[in-house]
Scaffold this active site. Sequence first.
Site, PDB file in Angstrom:
ATOM      1  N   GLY A 197       0.703  -0.936   0.430  1.00  0.00           N
ATOM      2  CA  GLY A 197      -0.244   0.184  -0.220  1.00  0.00           C
ATOM      3  C   GLY A 197       1.070   1.166   0.005  1.00  0.00           C
ATOM      4  O   GLY A 197       2.076   0.986  -0.360  1.00  0.00           O
ATOM      5  N   ASN A 198      -0.185   2.067   0.192  1.00  0.00           N
ATOM      6  CA  ASN A 198       0.404   3.684   0.123  1.00  0.00           C
ATOM      7  C   ASN A 198       0.232   4.731   1.385  1.00  0.00           C
ATOM      8  O   ASN A 198      -0.432   4.397   2.254  1.00  0.00           O
ATOM      9  CB  ASN A 198       0.548   4.289  -0.929  1.00  0.00           C
ATOM     10  CG  ASN A 198       0.044   4.627  -1.776  1.00  0.00           C
ATOM     11  OD1 ASN A 198      -0.941   5.841  -0.760  1.00  0.00           O
ATOM     12  ND2 ASN A 198      -0.813   4.047  -3.096  1.00  0.00           N
ATOM     13  N   ARG A 199       1.455   6.047   0.987  1.00  0.00           N
ATOM     14  CA  ARG A 199       0.150   7.157   2.702  1.00  0.00           C
ATOM     15  C   ARG A 199      -0.402   7.541   2.357  1.00  0.00           C
ATOM     16  O   ARG A 199      -1.264   8.377   3.337  1.00  0.00           O
ATOM     17  CB  ARG A 199       1.641   7.402   3.153  1.00  0.00           C
ATOM     18  CG  ARG A 199       2.730   6.738   3.412  1.00  0.00           C
ATOM     19  CD  ARG A 199       3.564   7.771   4.788  1.00  0.00           C
ATOM     20  NE  ARG A 199       4.981   7.035   4.639  1.00  0.00           N
ATOM     21  CZ  ARG A 199       6.341   7.294   5.097  1.00  0.00           C
ATOM     22  NH1 ARG A 199       6.009   9.160   5.198  1.00  0.00           N
ATOM     23  NH2 ARG A 199       7.200   7.029   4.687  1.00  0.00           N
ATOM     24  N   SER A 200      -1.119   7.336   1.018  1.00  0.00           N
ATOM     25  CA  SER A 200      -2.453   8.305   0.901  1.00  0.00           C
ATOM     26  C   SER A 200      -3.747   8.304   2.234  1.00  0.00           C
ATOM     27  O   SER A 200      -3.986   7.168   2.000  1.00  0.00           O
ATOM     28  CB  SER A 200      -2.749   7.904  -0.727  1.00  0.00           C
ATOM     29  OG  SER A 200      -4.067   8.925  -0.455  1.00  0.00           O
TER      30      SER A 200
END
Length: 386
Positions: A197-200
Site C-alpha cells: 500500500g501507500n501513505r495516501s
Amino acid sequence: MGVSGGIAAYKAALLVRELMRRGHEVRVVMTEAATRFVGPITFTGLTGAPPVVDLWDARYAGEVHVELAEWADAMVVAPATAHTMARAAGGIANDALTATLLCFDGPVVFAPAMHTRMWKHPATARNVAQLRADGAAFVGPTEGPLASGDVGLGRMAEPDVIAAAVEASVRSDLAGFTVLVSAGGTHEDLDPVRFLGNRSTGKMGYALAERAAARGAHAVLVSGPTSLATPSGVERIDVRSALEMEAAILERRGSVDAIVMAAAVADYRPAELATDKLKKTDGPRSLELVRNPDILAGLGAWREGSHPVLVGFALETQDVVPNARAKLARKRVDLVVANHATDAFGKSTNRVTLVAADSETALPELDKRDVADAILDWVRARLPAS
Ligand code: CTP
C-alpha cells in the site's frame, strides 16, 4: 445570520446590509452578549423582523429555532466568538443561536473575531478543526489592529468578503453535471493478510467529492481503503486494488462530465496472489511485481475531444512542475495538479500548482477544501454553460 458577543458585532449590521444589497433575505439570531454590543432594534430596522435572542420569549409561537433552521438556505455567524464556536463545536444548544445552528443542516460559515491569543489558543484551534470537520467554512480572521490596542490576527473579515463566502457556500454551479473523483491509495494483496500500500489518506479526494456535491454536482467517489466518512450527498463506491478501481471507473466513464484522479494508484501489484498465508522461510525473499494499468493514461487515450474533462495529480519529490507538465502530455489530460509529497500527505492543507497546457497557477497553502474548489473552478470553466 448569527451574531455573537464581540466588539465586531457593530460590523454585523453592515453585513446584513451587504447581504440584502446582494438580494438575499436575512433573519438575525443574537446571543445575549451580542445585544450588549449592538442593539436588536438596529437589526429590526434593517431586516424588518426583530432578531431572535431569547428562546423563552413567549411571543414566539412554537419552536423558533426549528422554524429559522428550516427557512434558511445558509447560516453565517459573524462575529463568531471563541465561546460561541466552542459551544457549536461541542453541539451545545443553550441559546437561540446555538440551538438554530444545531437544527440547521445546510452550509454554515463562521467569521471569527477575537484577540490573537484567543484565536491561537489550542482550545480554539481544536474547535475550529472540529467545525471544519463537521462541514463548516471559515472566512478570516484577518490581521490588523484589535480592540485591545494590540495588532495581530483576530479581526473579523470585511462584510463584502463574508457575503461572498456565504454566496460561495450555497453555489450550485455544478448542478446537472456528474463529477467522478477517485481517492485514497490502493491495496495490492499478497496473501489473505498482507498487501502493498501507500501513505495516501484520501483527504484530497474526499474534499473534492464533498465540494463537488456541495456545488450541486452528482459526485461519485471511487475510494480506496480509508477511514474517512462519506461526505454528505456523495455516492461512494469502495474498491481495494488498482484493478478494482479501474473496473469501477470504466463502468462509469461514459456517463460523467469530469473525472478527477486524486487516488494514489499503485503502479505495480504482486504477480501472484497466494490463497494461503505465506510462511516465512530462512534467507531472503523476493517478490515479483507486474505493472498495473495506468487508469488515467487509459482514460486520456480513450477520450475523444475534451469530454469528459480529465484531471490528474502529480505527487513528486523533485522537479515538481516540469514533471507535472510531462505527465500532462504523456497521459493526455487537461490539468495536472502538482504537489510536493511533503506538502500533501495526511495533512488537511495542501500547496499545489495547477498545470495546464497553456497556464500554470501556483496556489498558496490552503485547506484541502479550498484547493478542491480551485480545481473545480478550473473544471467548471471547461464545462458547457448549463
Ligand atoms: N494514476 C493512475 N493509474 C496508475 C497510476 C497513477 O490513474 N496506475 C494516476 C493518479 O491517480 C494520478 C496520476 O496518475 O492522477 C499521477 O500519478 P503518478 O503515480 O504520480 O504518475 P506516474 O505516471 O506513475 O509517474 P511516475 O511513477 O513516473 O512518478
